[in-house]
Scaffold this active site. Structure first.
Site, PDB file in Angstrom:
ATOM      1  CG  ASP A   1      36.843  47.934  44.384  1.00  0.00           C
ATOM      2  OD1 ASP A   1      36.409  49.079  44.845  1.00  0.00           O
ATOM      3  OD2 ASP A   1      37.314  47.121  45.148  1.00  0.00           O
TER       4      ASP A   1
ATOM      5  CE1 TYR B   1      40.611  48.008  42.866  1.00  0.00           C
ATOM      6  CE2 TYR B   1      40.769  45.650  42.128  1.00  0.00           C
ATOM      7  CZ  TYR B   1      41.209  46.590  42.980  1.00  0.00           C
ATOM      8  OH  TYR B   1      41.269  46.383  44.241  1.00  0.00           O
TER       9      TYR B   1
ATOM     10  CD  GLU C   1      44.293  44.206  44.699  1.00  0.00           C
ATOM     11  OE1 GLU C   1      42.648  44.061  44.344  1.00  0.00           O
ATOM     12  OE2 GLU C   1      44.468  44.766  45.778  1.00  0.00           O
TER      13      GLU C   1
END
Ligand code: SF4
Length: 222
Positions: A143, A125, A42
């Site tokens: 996102d 997020y 991520e």
């Protein structure tokens, strides 16, 4: 408790999930539920193309296989391994996060979204993404790609911070209860935003949710 899903939302989820099971890309970070590995992916995926992350991700994990290895690393070495990916602040934050989690949590990443958000470099997020992709929680991770899909499908007029709030609320209403279904749905909506409902063009005629999407319905009628 958020308002319940509408029948349209349920149909959206069903169609999208079925499509992802057939068409979703097999990406390295989709083969794991390891919280540290999910976290690394991520951080890398923020503002970086998937094809580039596919190269750097295994390399980084080979050098730092666990959060303990990363925490113990020299900052200069971490930057070196990150070299070429850009946005170097991400590497510094990830390193700092590893040190905090090892020092204060015995190396265990929190499960709770709010606790995740308290860690260095983790915004709303990323916290949602780790919660759902590592721990299979039914929590949204909105996102740019996901926000665009939700906006086009449910809130074509959403703008500003009120619009942003709506996108997150609808993101929550779209969630299945939990477990693998939540993981699958959140991957699926991301995949749709990356491959079909793109920023440059919405490929509505070949979209699996076109019959339950505000913009898709418009396009089909035209
Ligand atoms: S129907 Fe079109 S606008 Fe709606 S989600 Fe699909 S590609 Fe995006």
């Amino acid at each position: 408790m958020p308002p319940k899903s509408t029948p349209e939302m349920l149909a959206f989820r069903r169609r999208l999930t079925a499509w992802f099971r057939r068409r979703g890309r097999d990406l390295p970070w989709r083969r794991t539920r390891d919280p540290y590995q999910v976290l690394v992916s991520e951080f890398m995926l923020q503002q970086t193309q998937v094809s580039r992350v596919e190269v750097y991700y295994p390399r980084f994990l080979a050098r730092y296989p666990t959060i303990h290895d990363l925490a113990a690393a020299e900052p200069a070495h971490v930057q070196e391994v990150w070299q070429g990916l850009g946005y170097y602040r991400r590497a510094a934050n990830l390193h700092r996060l590893a040190q905090v989690v090892v020092a204060e949590r015995a190396g265990l990443l929190p499960v709770d979204v709010d606790e995740l958000r308290s860690l260095p470099g983790v915004g709303r997020y990323t916290a949602g993404a780790v919660a759902t992709f590592a721990y299979e929680q039914a929590t949204p991770a909105v996102d740019t790609n996901v926000g665009r899909v939700i906006r086009r499908a449910f809130h074509p007029k959403a703008k500003g911070s009120a619009g942003e709030k709506k996108l997150w609320t609808t993101g929550l209403r779209l969630q299945p209860r939990a477990g693998n279904a939540a993981w699958t749905f959140n991957q699926a909506i991301m995949e749709l935003g990356a491959m079909v409902c793109t920023a440059r063009i919405a490929h509505c005629p070949r979209c699996p949710v076109k019959s339950v999407c505000a913009m898709g319905k418009k396009v089909l009628r035209a």
